[in-house]
Structures are given as structure tokens and as C-alpha cells.
Design an enzyme around this catalytic site. Sequence first.
Site, PDB file in Angstrom:
ATOM      1  N   ASP A 303       5.858  -6.395   6.413  1.00  0.00           N
ATOM      2  CA  ASP A 303       5.417  -7.577   5.562  1.00  0.00           C
ATOM      3  C   ASP A 303       3.894  -7.446   5.243  1.00  0.00           C
ATOM      4  O   ASP A 303       3.313  -6.371   5.400  1.00  0.00           O
ATOM      5  CB  ASP A 303       5.786  -9.082   6.290  1.00  0.00           C
ATOM      6  CG  ASP A 303       5.548 -10.096   5.389  1.00  0.00           C
ATOM      7  OD1 ASP A 303       5.186 -10.225   4.108  1.00  0.00           O
ATOM      8  OD2 ASP A 303       6.205 -11.219   6.060  1.00  0.00           O
TER       9      ASP A 303
HETATM   10  C1  BGC Z   1       5.719 -13.265   3.285  1.00  0.00           C
HETATM   11  C2  BGC Z   1       6.799 -12.501   2.659  1.00  0.00           C
HETATM   12  C3  BGC Z   1       6.715 -12.157   1.360  1.00  0.00           C
HETATM   13  C4  BGC Z   1       5.536 -11.301   1.137  1.00  0.00           C
HETATM   14  C5  BGC Z   1       5.206 -10.897  -0.151  1.00  0.00           C
HETATM   15  C6  BGC Z   1       4.082 -12.290   2.949  1.00  0.00           C
HETATM   16  O1  BGC Z   1       3.146 -13.003   3.166  1.00  0.00           O
HETATM   17  O2  BGC Z   1       5.571 -13.476   4.570  1.00  0.00           O
HETATM   18  O3  BGC Z   1       7.905 -13.537   2.885  1.00  0.00           O
HETATM   19  O4  BGC Z   1       7.745 -11.688   0.697  1.00  0.00           O
HETATM   20  O5  BGC Z   1       4.215 -11.992   1.554  1.00  0.00           O
HETATM   21  O6  BGC Z   1       4.964 -11.795  -1.058  1.00  0.00           O
END
Ligand code: BGC
Length: 754
Positions: A303
Site C-alpha cells: 500500500d
Molecule cells: C489506500 C489504498 C489505495 C492506495 C492507492 C492507500 O492510501 O490505503 O486503499 O488503494 O492508497 O490510492
Amino acid sequence: MRKIRSAFLTLSFILLCLPLNAQQSANSVDSQINELIDKMSIYEKIGQMTQLNITMINTTGQQRDVVLDPDKAINLIRNHHIGSFLNGEAVPAEVWFTYMDQLTRIAMEESAHGIPIIYGIDHMHGASYLAGSTIFPQNINLGATFNIQHSYQTGWVTAYETADLGHHWNFAPVQDLGVNPLWPRIWETYGEDPYLASKMGRAYVEGYQGNEEIYPYKLAATAKHFFAYSNPASGWDRTPVQIGYQALHEFHRPPFQAVIDAGIKTVMLNSGEINGIPVHASEEFVNGFLRDQMGFDGVIVTDWDDIGKLVDFHKVAENYKEAVYLAVKAGIDINMTPLSLDFNKSLLELVEEGRISEERINESVRRVLKLKFDLGLFDNPFPRNDRLDRIGTEESRLKALAAAEESIVLLKNENQVLPTIDVQNIILFGPSANSKRNLNGGWTLAWQGGEEGQYPDDMHTIYTALHEQYPNASIELIEHVSFDEANRREFISQLDNADLLIYAGGEEPYTEFIGNITDLRLDQNQIDEINYLSQSSTELVLIIVAGRPRIVTDIIQNVDAFLFAGLPGFEGAEAIVNVLSGKTNPSGRLPITYPQHTGHFVTYNHKSSDVYFFNPDEANHIAQGSESTALFQFGDGLSYTTYEYSNLTLSANQINPNDTLTASVEVTNTGDVAGFHSVLWFITNRVGTYTRPVKELKHFEKIHLNPGETKTVTFEINPRATLTYPDQNGNPLLESGEFVVRIDSLSSTFRLNK
Ligand code: BGC
């Protein structure tokens, strides 16, 4: 005869050739991957493991900007071999097309071996980062429909509207369990139940990855955030989770396993820590659980900057390079870096120092290249703009509306105040009364939800939808109640003269940690307003538009009807008003337990001793769900008709592990309107080596019943699939003993012998 014979021979030939062709093409992909890997330098390979944010290649460096700066892209692709980018905001399809077309051309020309890029994005409830798209309800609402068709359609339409734009990879579905009502991402989940989340997630993947209308493209979905992310002790985003292994296996693993078994192509890891080990640094969770035990062989992505968090937040690594070492050893394939080249530099050094082997890098690169081959990106890397009329069609909008309508949960309807058919004079209050953004929540048009003005002009608010539904009524909007004592009497008499008061409250949009709260109670100002309005003799309907079940215990007695509308999306206002007016008979059922108290919360599938009282009878009474510490229970949801359950029968009362037992029940619509109804089957395993949940959802289906109509619904119990549960090592346990089948208020028992 000859014709039949030759057709038969042709068919046999095709059947014989099929596996061979599949095998040949797999071999040829493998050999192309091997050829590429042989040619690539280490730094080129590391580039394939890197995902950078759009802000690194757009003109302004701002998130909103979807205009490519070719020089930035050329530098990153030519000199650093970056294989993936992500993110964006809701701009028109032509803007996305131009951006992706340019970026792809640069990748194909500048990448040393003509390797296409893969673009990742958060189209979370429909194509939420595309202007003019179809926006479905958020997942918590899809859970409330208990109808997997809506999850399938959400995936299908998202693919249909975005595949042509070069959005190859969607960071959905969220397979976390919504088990902590404070957690600011609970609305991104399908609710608290692992079976419901498994079914919904699987349907999404089948709709999204299985959409064949998008030919020649193929897309990759992402199961996120692996795993147990959703149950932090504090209720705050990305904070530590302490959990036993048995519970990990029993509750948090199945929703991920279900989508892995459905062929999901990628998994994103949980940003937080489990039992003191950040998931990104855990060989046990990544290589052990996800790869070895669960059999996932696709791409694992981190993530957002989670390798950096190993240094800054978790403090398990002294510096970024050590953090990279931990995460690569743990088993990640792509790092959502996303704002610098430190990962590339650090990983190169680690390989040069011999701490990470080239073979380890090859493993990840092989998976990334395989994904790119599987999606056909080598053959069809470019987006197209000749069928953009697929975006935002009326047919898709109706699918989103149907999902929204089935997702509205009616929890109180005293004296049948709803539906409101003959009303001449409505007064509408509350912060969500005339808001588009509140109906959608986060991940809509922008990360934190778009600004009000960004929403389509033709999208309804509750206020405008009421106008449309009741064209001849007077509908007054009062967004803020004035508590002015001097005008009190006059104000209350104005309310008394109305036919109906509606208060639409809840929450404003938030995403991730921005939504952290310390108190689950509904905002005090809203409570005060509702209490004030309830002094009037006119009936008051409360609508909560929110991503979480904000506690309404103090005011629930003061309202006549209560709708939990969740986050129903672009068609949400129309859906809510259709329910108010009776045009839609509500059929949503809570996919979560609605808390009553700030200080006590357990999910419906809690342990018997979770509600410990000194007297076990008292505890059992509560545990079996006949009474509860919750304000509303999982599965609660009223309708404008009544359903009666009768004749619950089991095909046997003793079974062996290889037998199948069929439970059946008759459901009758005993009221006078037709309705959709979700039939929920639960099982209680009376005694287990590991303490068993008081009941567990094991099957559900949605049926339609006309007034007076009866349908028989069945549930096949196959002990190995239905009655098995895992031990703390994930090994299946099938224990003999007594089981209770529960549906509505009926129950019947059977014994499993071994
Ligand atoms: C979130 C994810 C997301 C990613 C990309 C992160 O901060 O936890 O769910 O897919 O950002 O935007």
C-alpha cells in the site's frame, strides 16, 4: 449421419487441442518472459517492481492534474525503467485517453525492451475517478442488498467504462471485514460477515475481470488490504491489531481466499501491524500465509509508501534501505513507492551487496511480466476512444439505482409513518438534505470525495429528488435549525402544520485516517437538532447518510421512522426518496451490527462469553440473538410488507461428513405489497474445541414475493464445506455434535456423526 460424424470429429479435435493450445501459449509466455529477464539489467528489473504516483509525471505535481509532462515520463521510463504508475482524479474520458495514450507511447518507445506500463487506480464504487461515469453505492451498501448481482454489476460496469482508457488495474475490491464501527474505512467493506464478504467480493471479481465486452482488453482487480487491517484496537486507521491465529484463519482469511479462488490477479497488503509485526515486513504473513497456505501466485503490491512506514511509523527498520530489505524478503512484488526513486536505488544496492539475490528479484519481475502478458498489454498496450459512449449510459445508471434502492435499510417505522403517499407539506432538515457529496463518501471523484460543485448537475440531492417525487407538494429546506428561544413557539407551530418532517444527517465524506474519530455518537449538534424537532407533533423521519453506524441511541425514541442509508452513491437520493414514497419497497438488511452503546460492541457472530453474565441462562438468552446489546442487529431491516416463515424442515436429523443435508423453509408475503426479500440462513455449532460463534451466516439468497405468494427456499448443507472451521494453524476441523439451523425466528437441530 456423415455430417453428425464429422461434427463430432471436429468437436473432439477442438476439445483435444484446447488444453494443448492453452499449454502452448503458457509455454510461449514463459519463454518470452525468460527471454526478457535474460536481457534485462538489474536496474531495469527493479523498475518493474516500482509504482510511482501520477504527481511524478504530470505538469503541476498536483493530484488533480491529469496532464502528462512528457519530459518527466521520458526520464522516469528511459532512465529508471519504471513499470507502473497510479492514481488520478475524475476528469473526462477524453482527458484520460490523451494522458494514457501519450504515457503508453512513451513507455513503448523508451522502455529498453518495449515493456508496456501497467496503470493502477482506485475506481472504488464504479469508475469513481472518471467524470461522467456510473457511480454505484459503496460496498457497505452492496452488503446491505444481500444480492451478489449488485456487486457483480459494480465490477462489470467499472470494467466497461474504464478498460478503453488504459486503466488496467483497479485497487478493488476491499476484502477487509467491517468489524470495528469506529474504523474510518468500514464503509469500504461489505460488512462484518466473512461469508457475505466472500460472496460479494467473488461476484465483483467475476464482473470486473470476467467482463468480455471490453475485448481486446483484460483487467486486473486487487484484493485489499491483506489482512486483518480492519480490526485495530483503537479503531483508528493503520493502527495495531492484536489477534489470535485461529481468528485470523476463521474470519479474516476467507474473504481473501474466496477472491483468490476466483482468480483475482493482485493483492494489496495491510499497512498496519499484526501482533507486533508490520505485514510488509512479515515473511510469515506474505510468503507463509498468502503464498504458501492460500496459494496466491499473482502480484503482491504494497500500500501507499508502506515501506517508508516501516521506518517512520512502525520503526522496525533503521532506514529506508533496511525497510526495503525487510519488505522484499517478506515477499512483495511491486512497491507503491510512490513519490521518489529511493526504492530503486536502495534495492539496487542491496542486490549489489549480495543481500538480496538476483533470483529473488527475478521472481517478482516474472510475476509482474506475467500479469502484463495475461492482460494482453504487450499486444494491446494503447487505449482507445472510439466507444466512449459506453460511459454513463442509462442502462448502467439503472443498475446503480437498483443497487442503491435495495441497499436502503429501514430500521424503524412506528405506526407505519412510511411510506408517505399523500403529503402536501414536507420540511426537510439536516446537513445531508441537500448534499451530493455526503451521499457518496470518500473515493468519489477525489480521494476525500469531490467538492460539491464537481458532482454532475443532474445528480439528485434528497431535496431535489423529493421535489421530483412530490411535484405538487411544498417542500421546505432548513439546513440549520435555529435554537432561538424567542421564535421557538412560532417555529414549532410551523412544524406542527407540516405533514412530515425529515432529518437527513450523518457524516461528511472522509477517507482513511482523515476519518478517525474518538466518539461514535452522532454529532452533538445533529442530536440537538433532532431532539428539538421532535417536540413537534408532526411525524419525524430520520435518515442517516454515513459511512459508519453513528450511535443514535439517545434520539431513536424521538423519531417515528429511521432509515440507515449508508453511502448510496449517485443514485442514492432517488433511491431514498423512492423508499420514502413507497415506489420502492425497502429490502436492505444491515450487513453490520448497529451499536447501541459507546462502551460495548460485539459483532453478531461473537462468542457466547462475549456477553458474559454470571447466570449462563441470561448470557445465552442474549447470545442467541433474542436480545442484544446492539441497537439493531446484523440482518435487521423492515419492509412495507410482512414475511412469514413456516415449515422449516431438514432432510435428516443425523448426518455423516460425506452426506448432504437439505434444509428448506416456506416464505410467504403476508402483506399487501410485493417485495424483494433476502433470506438469511444461519448455523450454530453448539460445542467446539475452539469456542464457536453464537451463530454464523452460511447461506443467503434474495427472492421476490408478490402479496400472498409463498416460495420454498432451500439450503444445502455439505458438512465439509459448511460445518468445517479452522484450528489455529488453519487446518480444517470437522467436529461431531449438534448443530442448529436458524432462519428468521425458526430453528431446527441435527447431529453430525463421525
Ligand atoms: C489506500 C489504498 C489505495 C492506495 C492507492 C492507500 O492510501 O490505503 O486503499 O488503494 O492508497 O490510492
